[in-house]
Motif scaffolding. Structure first.
Motif, PDB file in Angstrom:
ATOM      1  N   ALA A  46       0.851  -1.191   0.000  1.00 47.82           N
ATOM      2  CA  ALA A  46       0.000   0.000   0.000  1.00 47.82           C
ATOM      3  C   ALA A  46       0.881   1.234   0.000  1.00 47.82           C
ATOM      4  CB  ALA A  46      -0.930   0.007   1.212  1.00 47.82           C
ATOM      5  N   ARG A  47       0.508   2.211  -0.800  1.00 45.45           N
ATOM      6  CA  ARG A  47       1.283   3.461  -0.885  1.00 45.45           C
ATOM      7  C   ARG A  47       0.667   4.470   0.093  1.00 45.45           C
ATOM      8  NH1 ARG A  47       4.706   4.315  -4.746  1.00 45.45           N
ATOM      9  NH2 ARG A  47       3.653   2.930  -6.225  1.00 45.45           N
ATOM     10  N   THR A  48       1.268   4.570   1.266  1.00 46.81           N
ATOM     11  CA  THR A  48       0.700   5.407   2.326  1.00 46.81           C
ATOM     12  C   THR A  48       1.091   6.880   2.225  1.00 46.81           C
ATOM     13  OG1 THR A  48       2.571   4.843   3.751  1.00 46.81           O
ATOM     14  CG2 THR A  48       0.567   3.502   3.977  1.00 46.81           C
ATOM     15  N   ILE A  49       2.079   7.175   1.395  1.00 48.59           N
ATOM     16  CA  ILE A  49       2.552   8.559   1.249  1.00 48.59           C
ATOM     17  C   ILE A  49       2.109   9.089  -0.112  1.00 48.59           C
ATOM     18  CG2 ILE A  49       4.516  10.117   1.335  1.00 48.59           C
ATOM     19  CD1 ILE A  49       4.086   8.537   3.931  1.00 48.59           C
ATOM     20  N   PRO A  50       1.173  10.039  -0.153  1.00 47.69           N
ATOM     21  CA  PRO A  50       0.759  10.586  -1.446  1.00 47.69           C
ATOM     22  C   PRO A  50       1.920  11.278  -2.152  1.00 47.69           C
ATOM     23  CG  PRO A  50      -0.809  11.174   0.289  1.00 47.69           C
ATOM     24  CD  PRO A  50       0.407  10.602   0.966  1.00 47.69           C
ATOM     25  N   PRO A  51       1.888  11.319  -3.486  1.00 45.72           N
ATOM     26  CA  PRO A  51       2.957  11.980  -4.241  1.00 45.72           C
ATOM     27  C   PRO A  51       3.165  13.416  -3.774  1.00 45.72           C
ATOM     28  CG  PRO A  51       1.520  10.765  -5.721  1.00 45.72           C
ATOM     29  CD  PRO A  51       0.861  10.728  -4.370  1.00 45.72           C
ATOM     30  N   GLY A  52       4.424  13.763  -3.576  1.00 41.66           N
ATOM     31  CA  GLY A  52       4.763  15.128  -3.203  1.00 41.66           C
ATOM     32  C   GLY A  52       4.697  15.438  -1.725  1.00 41.66           C
ATOM     33  N   MET A  53       4.261  14.466  -0.912  1.00 47.64           N
ATOM     34  CA  MET A  53       4.188  14.697   0.533  1.00 47.64           C
ATOM     35  C   MET A  53       5.359  14.011   1.227  1.00 47.64           C
ATOM     36  SD  MET A  53       0.121  14.645   1.505  1.00 47.64           S
ATOM     37  CE  MET A  53       0.429  15.677   2.952  1.00 47.64           C
ATOM     38  N   PRO A  54       5.816  14.530   2.370  1.00 40.81           N
ATOM     39  CA  PRO A  54       6.968  13.944   3.063  1.00 40.81           C
ATOM     40  C   PRO A  54       6.602  12.610   3.704  1.00 40.81           C
ATOM     41  CG  PRO A  54       6.031  15.722   4.365  1.00 40.81           C
ATOM     42  CD  PRO A  54       5.330  15.749   3.042  1.00 40.81           C
ATOM     43  N   PRO A  55       7.540  11.649   3.734  1.00 46.23           N
ATOM     44  CA  PRO A  55       7.240  10.314   4.256  1.00 46.23           C
ATOM     45  C   PRO A  55       7.282  10.253   5.780  1.00 46.23           C
ATOM     46  CG  PRO A  55       9.484  10.374   3.473  1.00 46.23           C
ATOM     47  CD  PRO A  55       8.894  11.719   3.150  1.00 46.23           C
ATOM     48  N   GLY A  56       6.382  10.973   6.418  1.00 43.86           N
ATOM     49  CA  GLY A  56       6.343  11.000   7.870  1.00 43.86           C
ATOM     50  C   GLY A  56       5.247  10.122   8.439  1.00 43.86           C
ATOM     51  N   SER A  57       5.372   9.811   9.729  1.00 42.75           N
ATOM     52  CA  SER A  57       4.345   9.020  10.408  1.00 42.75           C
ATOM     53  C   SER A  57       3.022   9.763  10.469  1.00 42.75           C
ATOM     54  CB  SER A  57       4.807   8.686  11.827  1.00 42.75           C
ATOM     55  OG  SER A  57       5.906   7.803  11.803  1.00 42.75           O
ATOM     56  N   ASP A  58       3.076  11.090  10.492  1.00 43.19           N
ATOM     57  CA  ASP A  58       1.841  11.870  10.537  1.00 43.19           C
ATOM     58  C   ASP A  58       1.023  11.647   9.267  1.00 43.19           C
ATOM     59  OD1 ASP A  58       3.939  13.092   9.176  1.00 43.19           O
ATOM     60  OD2 ASP A  58       3.425  15.118   9.797  1.00 43.19           O
ATOM     61  N   VAL A  59       1.672  11.771   8.120  1.00 42.46           N
ATOM     62  CA  VAL A  59       1.003  11.561   6.830  1.00 42.46           C
ATOM     63  C   VAL A  59       0.549  10.106   6.701  1.00 42.46           C
ATOM     64  CG1 VAL A  59       1.354  11.543   4.325  1.00 42.46           C
ATOM     65  CG2 VAL A  59       2.270  13.428   5.704  1.00 42.46           C
ATOM     66  N   VAL A 351      11.247   6.486   4.303  1.00 41.72           N
ATOM     67  CA  VAL A 351      11.228   6.589   2.846  1.00 41.72           C
ATOM     68  C   VAL A 351       9.784   6.389   2.391  1.00 41.72           C
ATOM     69  CG1 VAL A 351      13.613   5.811   2.543  1.00 41.72           C
ATOM     70  CG2 VAL A 351      11.750   4.128   2.566  1.00 41.72           C
ATOM     71  N   ASN A 352       9.504   6.763   1.149  1.00 40.52           N
ATOM     72  CA  ASN A 352       8.115   6.727   0.681  1.00 40.52           C
ATOM     73  C   ASN A 352       7.769   5.464  -0.109  1.00 40.52           C
ATOM     74  OD1 ASN A 352       9.457   7.222  -1.676  1.00 40.52           O
ATOM     75  ND2 ASN A 352       8.505   9.221  -2.083  1.00 40.52           N
ATOM     76  N   ASP A 353       8.559   4.399   0.035  1.00 39.56           N
ATOM     77  CA  ASP A 353       8.242   3.123  -0.612  1.00 39.56           C
ATOM     78  C   ASP A 353       6.881   2.614  -0.124  1.00 39.56           C
ATOM     79  OD1 ASP A 353      10.988   3.649  -0.735  1.00 39.56           O
ATOM     80  OD2 ASP A 353      11.517   1.540  -0.859  1.00 39.56           O
ATOM     81  N   PRO A 354       6.147   1.880  -0.954  1.00 39.50           N
ATOM     82  CA  PRO A 354       4.915   1.241  -0.481  1.00 39.50           C
ATOM     83  C   PRO A 354       5.212   0.277   0.669  1.00 39.50           C
ATOM     84  CG  PRO A 354       5.034   1.168  -2.869  1.00 39.50           C
ATOM     85  CD  PRO A 354       6.378   1.638  -2.391  1.00 39.50           C
ATOM     86  N   VAL A 355       4.254   0.120   1.569  1.00 36.95           N
ATOM     87  CA  VAL A 355       4.455  -0.715   2.756  1.00 36.95           C
ATOM     88  C   VAL A 355       3.777  -2.076   2.576  1.00 36.95           C
ATOM     89  CG1 VAL A 355       4.587   1.313   4.233  1.00 36.95           C
ATOM     90  CG2 VAL A 355       2.377   0.162   3.943  1.00 36.95           C
ATOM     91  N   PRO A 356       4.359  -3.141   3.144  1.00 35.10           N
ATOM     92  CA  PRO A 356       3.717  -4.457   3.086  1.00 35.10           C
ATOM     93  C   PRO A 356       2.548  -4.539   4.066  1.00 35.10           C
ATOM     94  CG  PRO A 356       5.724  -4.576   4.388  1.00 35.10           C
ATOM     95  CD  PRO A 356       5.658  -3.180   3.836  1.00 35.10           C
ATOM     96  N   PHE A 357       1.499  -5.237   3.683  1.00 31.43           N
ATOM     97  CA  PHE A 357       0.376  -5.467   4.591  1.00 31.43           C
ATOM     98  C   PHE A 357      -0.143  -6.880   4.401  1.00 31.43           C
ATOM     99  CE2 PHE A 357      -1.864  -4.089   0.732  1.00 31.43           C
ATOM    100  CZ  PHE A 357      -2.913  -5.015   0.661  1.00 31.43           C
ATOM    101  N   VAL A 358      -0.812  -7.392   5.435  1.00 25.39           N
ATOM    102  CA  VAL A 358      -1.530  -8.654   5.336  1.00 25.39           C
ATOM    103  C   VAL A 358      -2.920  -8.444   5.919  1.00 25.39           C
ATOM    104  CG1 VAL A 358      -0.496  -9.503   7.505  1.00 25.39           C
ATOM    105  CG2 VAL A 358      -1.624 -11.102   5.942  1.00 25.39           C
ATOM    106  N   LEU A 359      -3.925  -8.912   5.183  1.00 27.36           N
ATOM    107  CA  LEU A 359      -5.313  -8.904   5.627  1.00 27.36           C
ATOM    108  C   LEU A 359      -5.709 -10.349   5.882  1.00 27.36           C
ATOM    109  CD1 LEU A 359      -8.008  -7.349   6.075  1.00 27.36           C
ATOM    110  CD2 LEU A 359      -8.511  -7.796   3.664  1.00 27.36           C
ATOM    111  N   PHE A 360      -6.182 -10.625   7.100  1.00 31.55           N
ATOM    112  CA  PHE A 360      -6.443 -12.004   7.507  1.00 31.55           C
ATOM    113  C   PHE A 360      -7.775 -12.080   8.242  1.00 31.55           C
ATOM    114  CE2 PHE A 360      -6.358 -15.026  11.051  1.00 31.55           C
ATOM    115  CZ  PHE A 360      -6.136 -16.222  10.390  1.00 31.55           C
ATOM    116  N   GLY A 361      -8.562 -13.093   7.937  1.00 32.65           N
ATOM    117  CA  GLY A 361      -9.813 -13.321   8.651  1.00 32.65           C
ATOM    118  C   GLY A 361     -10.735 -14.215   7.849  1.00 32.65           C
ATOM    119  N   ARG A 362     -11.746 -14.697   8.495  1.00 35.55           N
ATOM    120  CA  ARG A 362     -12.709 -15.583   7.839  1.00 35.55           C
ATOM    121  C   ARG A 362     -13.307 -14.905   6.609  1.00 35.55           C
ATOM    122  NH1 ARG A 362     -16.138 -15.608  11.582  1.00 35.55           N
ATOM    123  NH2 ARG A 362     -17.799 -14.389  10.598  1.00 35.55           N
ATOM    124  N   GLY A 363     -13.278 -15.610   5.475  1.00 33.68           N
ATOM    125  CA  GLY A 363     -13.844 -15.074   4.244  1.00 33.68           C
ATOM    126  C   GLY A 363     -12.866 -14.300   3.387  1.00 33.68           C
TER     127      GLY A 363
END
Length: 401
Positions: A46-59, A351-363
């Protein structure tokens, strides 16, 4: 009975190969619970940092909570002001204000430590309170400024009536981005505002005094902006939610969105924190609530410190002491596990690289990952390009309205 949703965030967990031998800290860490989730769930980026915005925890964390930073973000300071419940006027300018250690507060100085040796709250709060009193007595020109103590090295500076002044756009770098680097360009920015420059020099003189036994010898105002407003989380997503974190940034986002903000005694934001207390807080809330956002800061702090082994240990503890007991307590819940941004050891900052995620649950469908890591997430080909849509996407995938 309505299904529960647990959003588990290990701040800065992701990184680059080579952190420990050829591996990332995520790959090197023992993470049997998250790996099992990955084998049975949906893994992607997932790309959590929109283009042109700083890669901070706030964003990034604003995006993870489902709010578009491009529309709502005003600065890091305003988010932390929301955490403290500060009453702000529309034209107030709010700065995040670190207590830092520099070699010298001059053009020849270097940033030694953005956290003043991870100064404790017990040390920093009286220091900030005394600084506020000192500056108020120093000169009438400082009347627009007020210091507000926060947690550890993280504090606030409010500049009344300055939201439309040039100070609002000063390009001050986050201090955790410039460890061991020259501070001259940032001091030039402060100097462009004679009032702010005078205040920061006054603070440096105060901190150099004999009454200060800590490593803090300068303040670092940055992340400035107007007061934050967010839509209500329950209205936006139909779930009663809570945030559980040691850091004011997450608490501020939660409070601004009308979520419950749960303080956990002994939660430090470091590797040594009250993991069990955070888990208990989530369990207690989910007796009546629907959505728990559980945030751990430890991997990010280790990343900033260049501590690869500590970062891997923080990831392993996140797996064994957060994900494992919560999965055992809520086997029928939906879990979304990720980091807000990468904090590679080689960079010691975000850094503004996309982050890994896992979605887990029934269905929730499987998509072929064999473990939870950056490389596995990339290998699936799944990318949520606008990070603020990840939560809504996950709810849809899990069949939750």
């Amino acid at each position: 009975m309505r299904r529960k949703f647990l959003f588990l965030v290990a701040d800065g967990m992701g990184g680059w190969p080579g952190e420990l031998d050829a591996a990332t800290a995520m790959e090197a860490a023992a993470t049997p619970v998250m790996d099992a989730m990955a084998r049975k769930g949906l893994v992607g980026l997932a790309r959590t940092i929109p283009p042109g915005m700083p890669p901070g925890s706030d964003v990034a964390n604003m995006a993870l909570l489902g709010f578009d930073p491009a529309s709502h973000h005003t600065g890091r300071g305003p988010i932390e002001a929301a955490a403290q419940g500060l009453e702000l006027a529309e034209d107030d300018l709010v700065w995040r204000c670190n207590l830092v250690s520099v070699t010298d507060y001059s053009a020849g100085g270097l940033m030694l430590d953005y956290s003043s040796g991870h100064i404790t709250t017990e040390q920093s709060r009286p220091l900030i309170q005394a600084l506020d009193e000192y500056c108020a007595k120093c000169s009438d020109e400082f009347a627009p400024f007020r210091f507000y103590p926060g947690v550890q090295y993280r504090h606030l500076l409010v500049q009344r009536g300055a939201a439309s002044l040039p100070e609002a756009k000063l390009p001050i770098r986050p201090p955790h981005d410039i460890t061991d680097q020259p501070i001259a360009q940032d001091l030039d920015a402060y100097r462009s505002s004679p009032l702010l420059w005078s205040l920061t020099r006054c603070a440096a003189r105060f901190l150099e005094g004999s009454g200060n036994a800590t490593k803090a010898n300068a303040i670092w105002p940055w992340g400035q902006g107007r007061a934050l407003t967010l839509p209500g989380f329950e209205q936006a997503f139909g779930m009663k939610g809570a945030v559980i974190s040691a850091v004011d940034l997450i608490k501020g986002l939660g409070r601004a969105a009308g979520m419950e903000v749960i303080d956990v005694e002994g939660a430090t934001g470091l590797l040594e924190t009250n993991y069990e207390g955070k888990v208990r807080a989530a369990m207690d809330f989910l007796k009546h609530g629907d959505f728990a956002f559980v945030h751990l800061e430890g991997p990010d702090e280790c990343g900033h410190g260049g501590d690869a082994k500590g970062k891997a240990e923080a990831v392993a503890r996140f797996d064994s002491r957060v994900a494992a007991p919560l999965l055992e307590a809520f086997p029928d819940a939906v879990f979304l596990v990720t980091c807000d941004h990468l904090t590679p050891i080689a960079k010691r900052t975000h850094v503004n690289d996309p982050v890994p995620f896992v979605l887990f649950g029934r269905g929730v469908a499987q998509n072929g990952a064999t473990a939870f890591s950056e490389a596995q997430a990339a290998s699936t080909g799944l990318l949520v390009d606008e990070g603020h849509t990840l939560l809504a996407w996950a709810l849809k995938q899990a069949g939750m309205p």
